[in-house]
Scaffold this motif. Structure first.
Motif, PDB file in Angstrom:
ATOM      1  N   HIS A   1      63.829  52.514  45.465  1.00  0.00           N
ATOM      2  CA  HIS A   1      64.003  51.068  45.445  1.00  0.00           C
ATOM      3  C   HIS A   1      62.817  50.414  44.726  1.00  0.00           C
ATOM      4  CE1 HIS A   1      67.069  50.824  48.991  1.00  0.00           C
ATOM      5  NE2 HIS A   1      67.527  51.491  47.950  1.00  0.00           N
ATOM      6  N   ALA A   2      63.010  49.130  44.376  1.00  0.00           N
ATOM      7  CA  ALA A   2      62.019  48.410  43.573  1.00  0.00           C
ATOM      8  C   ALA A   2      60.629  48.429  44.229  1.00  0.00           C
ATOM      9  CB  ALA A   2      62.484  46.976  43.370  1.00  0.00           C
ATOM     10  N   GLU A   3      60.609  48.216  45.544  1.00  0.00           N
ATOM     11  CA  GLU A   3      59.318  48.147  46.245  1.00  0.00           C
ATOM     12  C   GLU A   3      58.574  49.472  46.118  1.00  0.00           C
ATOM     13  OE1 GLU A   3      62.284  47.394  47.224  1.00  0.00           O
ATOM     14  OE2 GLU A   3      62.364  45.853  48.770  1.00  0.00           O
TER      15      GLU A   3
ATOM     16  N   ASP B   1      69.166  40.089  52.263  1.00  0.00           N
ATOM     17  CA  ASP B   1      70.096  41.205  52.047  1.00  0.00           C
ATOM     18  C   ASP B   1      71.301  41.056  52.981  1.00  0.00           C
ATOM     19  OD1 ASP B   1      71.472  43.558  51.707  1.00  0.00           O
ATOM     20  OD2 ASP B   1      69.664  44.790  51.572  1.00  0.00           O
TER      21      ASP B   1
ATOM     22  N   GLY C   1      68.938  55.005  53.673  1.00  0.00           N
ATOM     23  CA  GLY C   1      70.214  55.351  53.050  1.00  0.00           C
ATOM     24  C   GLY C   1      69.941  56.557  52.186  1.00  0.00           C
ATOM     25  N   ARG C   2      70.114  56.367  50.871  1.00  0.00           N
ATOM     26  CA  ARG C   2      69.750  57.448  49.958  1.00  0.00           C
ATOM     27  C   ARG C   2      68.239  57.543  49.832  1.00  0.00           C
ATOM     28  NH1 ARG C   2      74.904  55.761  46.440  1.00  0.00           N
ATOM     29  NH2 ARG C   2      74.285  53.763  47.287  1.00  0.00           N
ATOM     30  N   THR C   3      67.539  56.395  50.103  1.00  0.00           N
ATOM     31  CA  THR C   3      66.071  56.355  50.113  1.00  0.00           C
ATOM     32  C   THR C   3      65.668  55.389  51.226  1.00  0.00           C
ATOM     33  OG1 THR C   3      65.830  54.470  48.648  1.00  0.00           O
ATOM     34  CG2 THR C   3      66.054  56.623  47.590  1.00  0.00           C
TER      35      THR C   3
ATOM     36  N   ALA D   1      71.620  47.590  55.712  1.00  0.00           N
ATOM     37  CA  ALA D   1      70.251  47.586  55.174  1.00  0.00           C
ATOM     38  C   ALA D   1      69.417  46.417  55.637  1.00  0.00           C
ATOM     39  CB  ALA D   1      70.308  47.596  53.641  1.00  0.00           C
TER      40      ALA D   1
ATOM     41  N   HIS E   1      66.613  50.281  56.208  1.00  0.00           N
ATOM     42  CA  HIS E   1      67.430  51.431  56.593  1.00  0.00           C
ATOM     43  C   HIS E   1      67.075  52.644  55.745  1.00  0.00           C
ATOM     44  CE1 HIS E   1      69.429  51.178  52.811  1.00  0.00           C
ATOM     45  NE2 HIS E   1      70.518  51.799  53.171  1.00  0.00           N
TER      46      HIS E   1
ATOM     47  N   HIS F   1      64.498  48.729  40.611  1.00  0.00           N
ATOM     48  CA  HIS F   1      65.463  49.744  41.021  1.00  0.00           C
ATOM     49  C   HIS F   1      66.161  50.239  39.755  1.00  0.00           C
ATOM     50  CE1 HIS F   1      67.986  51.942  43.669  1.00  0.00           C
ATOM     51  NE2 HIS F   1      69.043  51.172  43.566  1.00  0.00           N
TER      52      HIS F   1
ATOM     53  N   PRO G   1      63.475  43.238  51.460  1.00  0.00           N
ATOM     54  CA  PRO G   1      63.283  44.690  51.554  1.00  0.00           C
ATOM     55  C   PRO G   1      64.241  45.295  52.586  1.00  0.00           C
ATOM     56  CG  PRO G   1      61.161  43.559  51.547  1.00  0.00           C
ATOM     57  CD  PRO G   1      62.209  42.493  51.653  1.00  0.00           C
ATOM     58  N   CYS G   2      64.761  46.455  52.272  1.00  0.00           N
ATOM     59  CA  CYS G   2      65.734  47.069  53.177  1.00  0.00           C
ATOM     60  C   CYS G   2      65.032  47.641  54.401  1.00  0.00           C
ATOM     61  CB  CYS G   2      66.537  48.153  52.457  1.00  0.00           C
ATOM     62  SG  CYS G   2      65.581  49.621  52.076  1.00  0.00           S
TER      63      CYS G   2
ATOM     64  N   ASN H   1      74.551  49.361  43.422  1.00  0.00           N
ATOM     65  CA  ASN H   1      73.457  48.708  44.146  1.00  0.00           C
ATOM     66  C   ASN H   1      73.076  47.430  43.386  1.00  0.00           C
ATOM     67  OD1 ASN H   1      73.148  50.415  46.292  1.00  0.00           O
ATOM     68  ND2 ASN H   1      71.324  51.448  45.508  1.00  0.00           N
TER      69      ASN H   1
ATOM     70  N   ASN I   1      73.737  43.129  53.281  1.00  0.00           N
ATOM     71  CA  ASN I   1      74.304  44.434  53.640  1.00  0.00           C
ATOM     72  C   ASN I   1      73.992  44.748  55.104  1.00  0.00           C
ATOM     73  OD1 ASN I   1      75.050  47.062  53.927  1.00  0.00           O
ATOM     74  ND2 ASN I   1      73.916  47.844  52.152  1.00  0.00           N
TER      75      ASN I   1
ATOM     76  N   VAL J   1      67.137  44.996  41.535  1.00  0.00           N
ATOM     77  CA  VAL J   1      66.041  44.437  42.338  1.00  0.00           C
ATOM     78  C   VAL J   1      64.727  44.668  41.596  1.00  0.00           C
ATOM     79  CG1 VAL J   1      64.840  44.496  44.571  1.00  0.00           C
ATOM     80  CG2 VAL J   1      67.287  44.963  44.486  1.00  0.00           C
TER      81      VAL J   1
HETATM   82  C1  AOF Z   1      65.555  47.176  48.583  1.00  0.00           C
HETATM   83  N1  AOF Z   1      65.084  47.419  47.350  1.00  0.00           N
HETATM   84  O1  AOF Z   1      65.369  48.004  45.224  1.00  0.00           O
HETATM   85  C2  AOF Z   1      67.279  47.822  46.563  1.00  0.00           C
HETATM   86  C3  AOF Z   1      67.768  47.494  47.857  1.00  0.00           C
HETATM   87  O2  AOF Z   1      71.860  53.553  48.950  1.00  0.00           O
HETATM   88  P1  AOF Z   1      70.462  53.080  49.076  1.00  0.00           P
HETATM   89  O3  AOF Z   1      69.654  53.834  50.075  1.00  0.00           O
HETATM   90  O4  AOF Z   1      69.760  52.988  47.748  1.00  0.00           O
HETATM   91  O5  AOF Z   1      70.530  51.602  49.680  1.00  0.00           O
HETATM   92  C4  AOF Z   1      71.206  50.625  48.990  1.00  0.00           C
HETATM   93  C5  AOF Z   1      71.129  49.331  49.759  1.00  0.00           C
HETATM   94  O6  AOF Z   1      69.772  48.889  49.861  1.00  0.00           O
HETATM   95  C6  AOF Z   1      71.855  48.201  49.017  1.00  0.00           C
HETATM   96  O7  AOF Z   1      73.194  48.105  49.430  1.00  0.00           O
HETATM   97  C7  AOF Z   1      71.041  46.983  49.402  1.00  0.00           C
HETATM   98  O8  AOF Z   1      71.410  46.513  50.679  1.00  0.00           O
HETATM   99  C8  AOF Z   1      69.641  47.546  49.449  1.00  0.00           C
HETATM  100  N2  AOF Z   1      69.090  47.530  48.104  1.00  0.00           N
HETATM  101  N3  AOF Z   1      66.881  47.160  48.829  1.00  0.00           N
HETATM  102  O9  AOF Z   1      64.767  46.953  49.520  1.00  0.00           O
HETATM  103  C9  AOF Z   1      65.863  47.751  46.332  1.00  0.00           C
HETATM  104  N4  AOF Z   1      68.108  48.198  45.569  1.00  0.00           N
END
Ligand code: AOF
Ligand code: ZN
Length: 362
Positions: free
Chosen positions: A43-45, A95, A72-74, A100, A70, A36, A67-68, A16, A97, A19
């Motif tokens: 995640h950082a937020e 982002d 995902g893992r969180t 996300a 989606h 993070h 900020p993501c 990852n 991705n 962040v």
């Molecule tokens: C954020 N804040 O601190 C980070 C982000 O596998 P997951 O659920 O942890 O998701 C990873 C994706 O989320 C990563 O590929 C990137 O697009 C985003 N990372 N987003 O809002 C964070 N580390």
């Protein structure tokens, strides 16, 4: 400040992105920060919001990455920011991705002001992640120590030790934070390195990778030995076309019997496809500790993103001493890509130079 906080995640966050997030009030006073810490973790937020508690209501959130949006893992962080009641979000890097992205748009839908304010240091921090997202390749850094006159070893291979102890310690610290370490068969045969991080805190289990087209890694080489059971098997990159004889097949079998994982190189022994496959398995950062042959190959394939060069206070003055890169024989200087000098630092009596070639679309 968010960038500085984010960089504490180096070695934990990958693959990852690192962040960081700072929560501030309307007068710019910092309420809380967060980052993070590890892949799969908050995640950082969310980390910063937890520290801010109810003080986040009406506050400003500054994040190094959008900020993501989606689960995902969180996540999703967009919803966490909405739920916390922040009034404004500023992020430095969009982002890329596809899974996300879209957090900023989601925030605006919910009535929160969201601004993209590009920031050089935040982009810098995200480069390995951006490169992998855009190209599917890991971020590739080479490291070597050399004399003032550019020798990395004497003609007989003697290279221990060019750099001082402070420099070597720094290398072990970086080894402990990258996903994989790549070396070449020449280094394995000459130095028999373990390529593990020692006497430092190990942030992640490094994969060790050997560029070894003819499968000449000795079955008792240190690089094949596992310090602990959970370590990933050492990967040997071989060229299935170069040594297509019986003894090649036998050497490959022997390596596999020693627990090595054998992976094919591309046509002509090229590295790109193998590195792409490793990136697909989660190798986002790769540290190259190798001789000039492998560094030259990476240059030829335009795979090298950056170099950390330790210059030790020695003049070797030997015409046939080894060099940090070879095998290209360019005819005009103008055709050689120029790097950027990012930093010059002192480590004991060594100078540490940091160069960058990567051109990552952001
Ligand atoms: C954020 N804040 O601190 C980070 C982000 O596998 P997951 O659920 O942890 O998701 C990873 C994706 O989320 C990563 O590929 C990137 O697009 C985003 N990372 N987003 O809002 C964070 N580390
Ligand atoms: Zn998130």
């Amino acid at each position: 400040m968010a960038v500085r906080v984010a960089s504490r995640g180096h070695g934990g966050a990958e693959p990852n992105p690192m962040v960081g997030c700072v929560i501030a009030d309307r007068n710019g006073n910092v309420i809380a920060d967060g980052y993070h810490r590890r892949c799969g973790g908050p995640h950082a937020e969310v980390d910063a919001l937890a520290a801010a508690g109810s003080r986040a209501r009406g506050a400003l959130a500054l994040v190094t990455l959008e900020p993501c949006n989606h689960r995902g893992r969180t996540g999703p962080c967009s919803e966490a920011l909405v739920a916390a009641g922040v009034s404004e979000v500023i992020y430095a890097v969009a982002d890329p991705n596809p899974l996300a992205k879209g957090g900023a748009a989601r925030l605006r839908e919910c009535g929160i002001r969201a601004f993209h304010v590009p920031h050089a240091a935040a982009t810098e921090l995200a480069l390995p992640f951006l490169k992998r997202m855009h190209t599917g390749l890991p971020w590739i850094s080479a490291k070597w120590a050399q004399s003032i006159d550019g020798a990395v070893a004497l003609a007989n291979g003697d290279s221990q030790w060019l750099s001082g102890t402070r420099s070597r310690r720094l290398v072990h610290r970086e080894r402990a934070r990258v996903d994989a370490i790549l070396t070449g068969i020449g280094t394995v045969l000459e130095d028999d390195p373990r390529l593990t991080a020692r006497e430092v805190r190990v942030h992640r289990a490094q994969r060790r990778v050997v560029f070894d087209p003819d499968a000449r890694t000795p079955p008792d080489a240190n690089v094949l030995k596992q310090d602990n059971e959970s370590a990933a098997p050492t990967t040997i990159l071989v060229d299935p076309t170069s040594g297509n004889d019986l003894s090649f097949a036998r050497r490959v079998d022997l390596l596999a019997a020693r627990g090595a994982r054998v992976m094919p190189l591309g046509p002509g022994g090229t590295l790109e496809t193998a590195l792409r496959a490793l990136a697909g398995e989660g190798v986002s950062t790769l540290l190259v500790e190798a001789g000039g042959g492998l560094v030259g190959r990476l240059l030829r394939e335009q795979l090298l993103d950056e170099a950390w060069v330790f210059v030790a206070p020695l003049l070797v003055a030997d015409d046939v001493a080894r060099r940090s890169a070879r095998g290209l024989a360019p005819e005009v200087l103008a055709a050689i890509p120029r790097g950027r000098l990012l930093s010059v630092r002192r480590r004991g009596e060594d100078a540490l130079l940091h160069y960058r070639w990567a051109r990552v679309a952001t």
